[in-house]
Motif scaffolding. Sequence first.
Motif, PDB file in Angstrom:
ATOM      1  N   LYS A 372       0.798  -1.225   0.078  1.00 24.22           N
ATOM      2  CA  LYS A 372      -0.020  -0.053  -0.065  1.00 24.22           C
ATOM      3  C   LYS A 372       0.738   1.303   0.107  1.00 24.22           C
ATOM      4  CE  LYS A 372      -4.250  -1.846   2.131  1.00 24.22           C
ATOM      5  NZ  LYS A 372      -5.236  -1.817   3.315  1.00 24.22           N
ATOM      6  N   ASN A 373       2.072   1.381   0.716  1.00 22.62           N
ATOM      7  CA  ASN A 373       2.832   2.357   0.715  1.00 22.62           C
ATOM      8  C   ASN A 373       3.522   2.630  -0.752  1.00 22.62           C
ATOM      9  OD1 ASN A 373       2.231   3.074   3.387  1.00 22.62           O
ATOM     10  ND2 ASN A 373       3.919   1.828   4.070  1.00 22.62           N
ATOM     11  N   VAL A 374       4.163   1.554  -1.245  1.00 24.29           N
ATOM     12  CA  VAL A 374       4.933   1.849  -2.444  1.00 24.29           C
ATOM     13  C   VAL A 374       4.227   1.396  -3.881  1.00 24.29           C
ATOM     14  CG1 VAL A 374       7.089   1.907  -1.207  1.00 24.29           C
ATOM     15  CG2 VAL A 374       6.292  -0.154  -2.292  1.00 24.29           C
ATOM     16  N   GLY A 375       3.355   0.668  -3.809  1.00 27.48           N
ATOM     17  CA  GLY A 375       2.470   0.113  -4.886  1.00 27.48           C
ATOM     18  C   GLY A 375       2.935  -1.533  -5.113  1.00 27.48           C
ATOM     19  N   TYR A 376       2.363  -2.235  -5.665  1.00 29.40           N
ATOM     20  CA  TYR A 376       2.498  -3.719  -5.999  1.00 29.40           C
ATOM     21  C   TYR A 376       3.761  -3.704  -6.900  1.00 29.40           C
ATOM     22  CZ  TYR A 376       2.160  -8.620  -7.442  1.00 29.40           C
ATOM     23  OH  TYR A 376       2.710  -9.904  -7.793  1.00 29.40           O
ATOM     24  N   GLY A 377       3.707  -2.721  -7.942  1.00 25.58           N
ATOM     25  CA  GLY A 377       4.782  -2.745  -8.763  1.00 25.58           C
ATOM     26  C   GLY A 377       6.168  -2.690  -8.310  1.00 25.58           C
ATOM     27  N   HIS A 378       6.375  -2.097  -7.192  1.00 28.88           N
ATOM     28  CA  HIS A 378       7.526  -1.691  -6.756  1.00 28.88           C
ATOM     29  C   HIS A 378       7.777  -2.643  -5.572  1.00 28.88           C
ATOM     30  CE1 HIS A 378       8.485   2.197  -8.638  1.00 28.88           C
ATOM     31  NE2 HIS A 378       7.326   2.524  -8.433  1.00 28.88           N
ATOM     32  N   ALA A 379       7.076  -3.081  -5.061  1.00 32.53           N
ATOM     33  CA  ALA A 379       6.973  -4.197  -3.869  1.00 32.53           C
ATOM     34  C   ALA A 379       7.379  -5.560  -4.246  1.00 32.53           C
ATOM     35  CB  ALA A 379       6.094  -4.030  -2.752  1.00 32.53           C
ATOM     36  N   SER A 380       6.476  -5.911  -5.382  1.00 28.95           N
ATOM     37  CA  SER A 380       6.704  -7.422  -5.698  1.00 28.95           C
ATOM     38  C   SER A 380       7.927  -8.130  -5.788  1.00 28.95           C
ATOM     39  CB  SER A 380       5.725  -7.652  -6.759  1.00 28.95           C
ATOM     40  OG  SER A 380       6.466  -7.044  -8.158  1.00 28.95           O
ATOM     41  N   GLY A 381       8.765  -7.563  -6.467  1.00 24.67           N
ATOM     42  CA  GLY A 381      10.104  -8.142  -6.686  1.00 24.67           C
ATOM     43  C   GLY A 381      10.889  -8.368  -5.306  1.00 24.67           C
ATOM     44  N   TYR A 382      10.912  -7.300  -4.606  1.00 22.46           N
ATOM     45  CA  TYR A 382      11.467  -7.523  -3.320  1.00 22.46           C
ATOM     46  C   TYR A 382      11.062  -8.568  -2.448  1.00 22.46           C
ATOM     47  CZ  TYR A 382      13.318  -6.567   1.486  1.00 22.46           C
ATOM     48  OH  TYR A 382      14.043  -6.330   2.647  1.00 22.46           O
ATOM     49  N   LEU A 383       9.491  -8.529  -2.179  1.00 17.34           N
ATOM     50  CA  LEU A 383       8.928  -9.528  -1.413  1.00 17.34           C
ATOM     51  C   LEU A 383       8.993 -11.193  -1.781  1.00 17.34           C
ATOM     52  CD1 LEU A 383       5.422  -7.768  -0.850  1.00 17.34           C
ATOM     53  CD2 LEU A 383       7.335  -8.094   0.842  1.00 17.34           C
ATOM     54  N   MET A 384       9.105 -11.330  -3.231  1.00 13.53           N
ATOM     55  CA  MET A 384       9.559 -12.476  -3.779  1.00 13.53           C
ATOM     56  C   MET A 384      10.956 -12.953  -3.546  1.00 13.53           C
ATOM     57  SD  MET A 384       7.243 -12.678  -7.498  1.00 13.53           S
ATOM     58  CE  MET A 384       7.636 -11.104  -8.036  1.00 13.53           C
ATOM     59  N   MET A 385      11.821 -12.008  -3.639  1.00 11.10           N
ATOM     60  CA  MET A 385      13.113 -12.199  -3.324  1.00 11.10           C
ATOM     61  C   MET A 385      13.279 -12.772  -1.844  1.00 11.10           C
ATOM     62  SD  MET A 385      16.327  -9.804  -3.417  1.00 11.10           S
ATOM     63  CE  MET A 385      15.835  -9.178  -1.607  1.00 11.10           C
ATOM     64  N   ARG A 386      12.681 -12.054  -1.023  1.00 14.43           N
ATOM     65  CA  ARG A 386      12.718 -12.193   0.326  1.00 14.43           C
ATOM     66  C   ARG A 386      12.089 -13.778   0.819  1.00 14.43           C
ATOM     67  NH1 ARG A 386      13.499  -8.248   4.150  1.00 14.43           N
ATOM     68  NH2 ARG A 386      13.100  -9.890   5.684  1.00 14.43           N
ATOM     69  N   GLY A 387      11.005 -14.163  -0.250  1.00  9.28           N
ATOM     70  CA  GLY A 387      10.027 -15.372   0.216  1.00  9.28           C
ATOM     71  C   GLY A 387       8.987 -15.050   0.949  1.00  9.28           C
ATOM     72  N   ILE A 388       8.476 -13.844   0.821  1.00  8.29           N
ATOM     73  CA  ILE A 388       7.414 -13.395   1.638  1.00  8.29           C
ATOM     74  C   ILE A 388       6.205 -13.514   0.855  1.00  8.29           C
ATOM     75  CG2 ILE A 388       6.657 -11.263   2.940  1.00  8.29           C
ATOM     76  CD1 ILE A 388       9.333 -10.346   3.161  1.00  8.29           C
ATOM     77  N   PRO A 389       5.147 -14.218   1.436  1.00  9.79           N
ATOM     78  CA  PRO A 389       3.944 -14.210   0.567  1.00  9.79           C
ATOM     79  C   PRO A 389       3.177 -12.956   0.470  1.00  9.79           C
ATOM     80  CG  PRO A 389       4.180 -15.883   2.259  1.00  9.79           C
ATOM     81  CD  PRO A 389       5.164 -14.928   2.507  1.00  9.79           C
ATOM     82  N   ILE A 390       2.542 -12.682  -0.453  1.00  9.47           N
ATOM     83  CA  ILE A 390       1.687 -11.471  -0.726  1.00  9.47           C
ATOM     84  C   ILE A 390       0.213 -11.781  -0.336  1.00  9.47           C
ATOM     85  CG2 ILE A 390       1.241  -9.781  -2.268  1.00  9.47           C
ATOM     86  CD1 ILE A 390       3.660 -10.421  -4.156  1.00  9.47           C
ATOM     87  N   PRO A 391      -0.134 -11.433   0.590  1.00  3.29           N
ATOM     88  CA  PRO A 391      -1.731 -11.578   0.979  1.00  3.29           C
ATOM     89  C   PRO A 391      -2.389 -11.027  -0.132  1.00  3.29           C
ATOM     90  CG  PRO A 391      -0.361 -10.430   2.758  1.00  3.29           C
ATOM     91  CD  PRO A 391       0.542 -10.273   1.495  1.00  3.29           C
TER      92      PRO A 391
END
Length: 504
Positions: A372-391
Amino acid sequence: MSNAINVKRAAVASLMDQLRADVTEKKLTPQEELAILEKLKVYGRTVAGSDAIYSSEGIIFLAEVASRPDNPDSSREALRCLANALYLDRQTVQYFIDAGYVEKASEAYKSENVDDEFLLGRILFFSTTFSKDDKLLDKWVNEHHLVENNIAAIARHATAYATAASTASSQAVSMMQTMALQDTLKLLYTLTTKLPDVSTTLGPTIPHLLSLLSSIPLQSSPLQPPTHHVLDALSNIPPTTPDSQASYFPTSDPTLHVSKILKILDKAAIPATSATSSRSTTADDFDSRAASLLKLLIEIYPPSPDVVKQLIRDTLLPSEKERSLPLGSQNSATLPARLLRLASSPTTTNTRIILQTLLFVISDEDPVKFVKNVGYGHASGYLMMRGIPIPSEALEEIAAESGEEGGSGKRINPITGQYLDDELKAMEASNVKGLEGMTDEEKEQEAEKLFVLFERLNRTGVINVENPVRTAMQEGRFEEIKSDNEDSDDDDNEAGKGKGKAKA
């Protein structure tokens, strides 16, 4: 060329022999001894042909000359010869260490003369950086006051810079003092990487480093030395003790030091211009030097008082006003927009991940808040790299509920972070159709594309969320219609499941 090298080799050997002979004969005046050492310094700026300097015997002899108290000028010239040698040939560092001269240099480092500090600080920096024996480092620290003398030197510089800042005098701090500070800070940085329990051992340097950071004027290139070296050292001393936290967040003004750090980041965070493929000098400077600055903010945020945390979030995260454009838009010059561009730029190879980590940390390490803070487009790559599920709730269109603090209640595109109303207006202005301008058939085609996209992403593991088209069908927001032509392709079969007409 070989003949010139041989001539130089003979000249250097002759000069060293004259100095050795004078140890017993005492024929040279202090001025003559100094003149010989000055010639050796010039010769020693290149290794080739300087064998008599770069040998074990040469280093030990120069170290002995440097340790003499009777002729300070000659002593400093010998230190210059040693500093050049240790810089150019790492083997000479080992000669210096093995002969036990680091211990003498550590003791002499207490000198308040900035010339001595500069030379000894540089020699000790090379010695501690390239030493392979941690037990020796412990000995230098515990028995020969290396840390104690380093902290005292930094404290002197902090006082000098604070005085210069208070008098607004650019001449109050000499160039030599600045050079001495830089080598003292480089030595401190090495100590922070090698000593155990850094917070306790080197924590006393924090107030002096923060004072320096406050006193050094903000430069046009803000990550230049000595600011860069101060940030390097601070980033390696976590503020985990009550004393260090009290230094960072003084009761009179908890935001004092963090405000200066944020100002440095604001001035440094300049992405490469989009008009050309080449990177600007400032962008290169950021990527090569900003890692310590970003790491420092990551260290500072968790123990910060609420008022400091709020300042960091307000400064680094996009505001509601910025959502009139896609977050990180090239048309926005705000610091949050620039940070998002740097965080997604393929050219920021050194700082991209740590910058994304900073934005995640100040989102309370909550993936929903992060999206919500930065937008999925900016957040998705980092979360996937960290193995953090995207709710799944991270992809809902309503990102700022009207009941949330600072929320507007407006619908937000979760991918770009832009208000949907503004996105539709931009589409209309560019003659791109929004949903309101589509026929039922065009809406059906877009729904099919979206359904297939989400099913493909779920299968590949890129995301793991409920398909929003399937959800819309289940909630009755789509009316099923029959397809006359069924394709045997898997993707088309999936698309057929999603065919429907959007309800008004």
